[in-house]
Scaffold this motif. Sequence first.
Motif, mmCIF file in Angstrom:
data_model
loop_
_atom_site.group_PDB
_atom_site.id
_atom_site.type_symbol
_atom_site.label_atom_id
_atom_site.label_comp_id
_atom_site.label_asym_id
_atom_site.label_seq_id
_atom_site.Cartn_x
_atom_site.Cartn_y
_atom_site.Cartn_z
ATOM 1 N N GLU A 85 35.929 32.666 39.130
ATOM 2 C CA GLU A 85 35.259 32.515 40.452
ATOM 3 C C GLU A 85 34.102 31.863 40.581
ATOM 4 O OE1 GLU A 85 37.557 33.280 43.142
ATOM 5 O OE2 GLU A 85 38.859 34.266 41.671
ATOM 6 N N GLY A 86 33.761 30.993 39.340
ATOM 7 C CA GLY A 86 32.642 30.034 39.748
ATOM 8 C C GLY A 86 31.629 30.640 39.192
ATOM 9 N N THR A 87 31.687 32.082 38.743
ATOM 10 C CA THR A 87 30.379 32.601 38.174
ATOM 11 C C THR A 87 30.018 32.538 36.626
ATOM 12 O OG1 THR A 87 31.696 34.431 37.672
ATOM 13 C CG2 THR A 87 30.927 34.448 39.734
ATOM 14 N N GLU A 88 30.977 31.942 35.866
ATOM 15 C CA GLU A 88 30.793 31.540 34.474
ATOM 16 C C GLU A 88 30.701 30.333 34.267
ATOM 17 O OE1 GLU A 88 30.547 32.707 30.517
ATOM 18 O OE2 GLU A 88 31.073 34.229 32.108
ATOM 19 N N THR A 89 29.413 30.046 33.592
ATOM 20 C CA THR A 89 29.292 28.679 33.313
ATOM 21 C C THR A 89 29.168 28.549 31.694
ATOM 22 O OG1 THR A 89 27.670 28.203 35.066
ATOM 23 C CG2 THR A 89 27.382 26.550 33.396
ATOM 24 N N TYR A 90 30.101 27.615 31.205
ATOM 25 C CA TYR A 90 30.249 27.468 29.731
ATOM 26 C C TYR A 90 29.273 26.524 29.250
ATOM 27 C CZ TYR A 90 34.576 30.236 30.734
ATOM 28 O OH TYR A 90 35.378 31.125 31.213
ATOM 29 N N VAL A 91 28.867 26.606 28.153
ATOM 30 C CA VAL A 91 27.738 25.741 27.668
ATOM 31 C C VAL A 91 28.432 25.057 26.347
ATOM 32 C CG1 VAL A 91 25.615 25.683 26.717
ATOM 33 C CG2 VAL A 91 25.803 27.384 28.298
ATOM 34 N N VAL A 92 28.134 23.837 26.375
ATOM 35 C CA VAL A 92 28.656 23.175 25.044
ATOM 36 C C VAL A 92 27.543 23.288 24.049
ATOM 37 C CG1 VAL A 92 29.194 20.770 24.193
ATOM 38 C CG2 VAL A 92 29.578 21.299 26.718
ATOM 39 N N PRO A 93 28.204 23.985 22.808
ATOM 40 C CA PRO A 93 27.276 24.480 21.674
ATOM 41 C C PRO A 93 26.524 23.030 21.061
ATOM 42 C CG PRO A 93 29.560 24.354 21.260
ATOM 43 C CD PRO A 93 29.645 24.067 22.498
ATOM 44 N N ASP A 94 25.781 23.340 20.632
ATOM 45 C CA ASP A 94 24.550 22.171 19.791
ATOM 46 C C ASP A 94 25.635 22.079 18.416
ATOM 47 O OD1 ASP A 94 22.693 22.605 21.635
ATOM 48 O OD2 ASP A 94 21.679 23.908 20.517
ATOM 49 N N GLY A 95 25.205 20.776 18.093
ATOM 50 C CA GLY A 95 25.978 20.359 16.804
ATOM 51 C C GLY A 95 27.418 19.932 17.065
ATOM 52 N N LEU A 96 27.915 19.465 18.114
ATOM 53 C CA LEU A 96 29.390 19.238 18.443
ATOM 54 C C LEU A 96 29.433 17.784 18.097
ATOM 55 C CD1 LEU A 96 31.908 20.657 19.676
ATOM 56 C CD2 LEU A 96 31.285 19.313 21.716
ATOM 57 N N ALA A 97 30.459 17.528 17.339
ATOM 58 C CA ALA A 97 30.364 15.965 16.566
ATOM 59 C C ALA A 97 30.546 15.192 17.831
ATOM 60 C CB ALA A 97 31.785 16.089 15.863
ATOM 61 N N ILE A 98 31.194 15.141 19.028
ATOM 62 C CA ILE A 98 31.211 14.275 20.038
ATOM 63 C C ILE A 98 29.932 14.142 20.886
ATOM 64 C CG2 ILE A 98 31.922 16.051 21.752
ATOM 65 C CD1 ILE A 98 33.838 13.680 22.746
ATOM 66 N N THR A 99 29.085 14.905 20.573
ATOM 67 C CA THR A 99 27.716 15.052 21.477
ATOM 68 C C THR A 99 27.013 13.632 21.513
ATOM 69 O OG1 THR A 99 27.683 17.348 21.620
ATOM 70 C CG2 THR A 99 25.588 16.184 22.179
ATOM 71 N N PRO A 100 26.587 13.229 19.941
ATOM 72 C CA PRO A 100 25.912 11.900 19.664
ATOM 73 C C PRO A 100 26.826 10.850 20.432
ATOM 74 C CG PRO A 100 25.835 13.291 17.900
ATOM 75 C CD PRO A 100 27.009 13.824 18.856
ATOM 76 N N MET A 101 27.755 10.537 20.360
ATOM 77 C CA MET A 101 28.731 9.835 20.800
ATOM 78 C C MET A 101 28.802 9.511 22.393
ATOM 79 S SD MET A 101 32.129 10.113 18.611
ATOM 80 C CE MET A 101 32.763 8.816 19.511
ATOM 81 N N VAL A 102 28.071 10.751 23.052
ATOM 82 C CA VAL A 102 28.120 10.564 24.578
ATOM 83 C C VAL A 102 26.616 10.454 24.867
ATOM 84 C CG1 VAL A 102 28.253 11.816 26.612
ATOM 85 C CG2 VAL A 102 29.991 12.022 24.847
ATOM 86 N N GLN A 103 25.488 11.284 24.250
ATOM 87 C CA GLN A 103 24.105 11.038 24.549
ATOM 88 C C GLN A 103 23.155 9.944 23.820
ATOM 89 O OE1 GLN A 103 23.011 15.298 24.034
ATOM 90 N NE2 GLN A 103 24.024 15.898 25.588
#
Length: 349
Positions: free
Chosen positions: A169-187
């Motif tokens: 119901e919108g109360t849970e905000t999921y966090v993308v974990p550090d070290g994800l392989a795709i993160t550098p390709m986006v940021q």
Amino acid sequence: MTAVKSTAAPGTGLPGGPGGSGGGRPVFGSGRGGGSAAEFVQRHGALVVLVAVLAVAALTIDGFFSLGNLNHIAVGAAFPAIIALGMTFVIVTGGIDLSVGTVFALAGVLAAWASQYGSLAALALPLAVCALIGALNGVLIAKARLAPFIVTLATMLGAWGLMLAVSDEGTETYVVPDGLAITPMVQDRFLGIGYPVLLVVVLFAIGGVALRRTGWGQNIYAVGGNEDAAALMGVPVARTKITAYTLSGLLAGLAGALNAVWLGSGVTIFGIGIELDAISAVVIGGTLLAGGYGFVSGSLVGVLLLNVIQNIINGIGGLSSAYQQVVSGSFLIVVVLAQNYLSRRRERV
């Protein structure tokens, strides 16, 4: 049986193809004076306005043309641009997709939730779900012959409900974990340019070639120009619509997933209403709401124009971001009025 007048473009065999009455290069003038000028306004009016706005901003706002600010504008426009690309295909067919905003938000939540299982899951799950939503839109519109407005409004509500179910119901905000392989390709950046910007360039290049230089693109123009004539000419109308809406859902899902990685979390309210910005950008870029005419480069210019205006408003003290909506709405009204004028001019000549 009532005869349907064919509008086949010379040399294409397709109704309303480029060069025909409903295609990518409509003949505004038919050899009469002013036709080429009208077509120029239709195709490049938004680009002229963008250049003028950039020139005024450069002269009046300190640091506007700094590399950091320009990259901020470009990255901010990247995710809406991906949505606008898919919307372009849909609008050229004469349709509309109101579901992309909630599909974008749903994709962000799904990507953040699935990121605990790795980069592949973070991309595959939202892309699959959002493509299915787009395909459902296409099937209901093409096969059941329901109105695009009603169908995409219904799937918008359905996607919103699914997002609330996934996020408790919108109360849970999921966090993308550090070290994800795709993160550098986006940021990260390449030569000072954010990777999302480079991705947009690639996607729009592919989209432009697909729309202007392939049989599928000619079918898109044909369906939007005259659906009945397209069917008589052998164009697979239903399949063309289904692929357009599927691509719209897929691209909205891609934008939402990448945005979640960019932000580091799946924010449930982020992106709500972005479908209106996408429609505005596509129409401001020169694509006709009636269908049959449009080009992806114009949609990209429309997105950039709206984001530059937002950046300028943010840089002016005393003005809130709400003014951006006023300016966007004003631009949209002016563009639609201009399109109606140009359409009437085509009919007269």
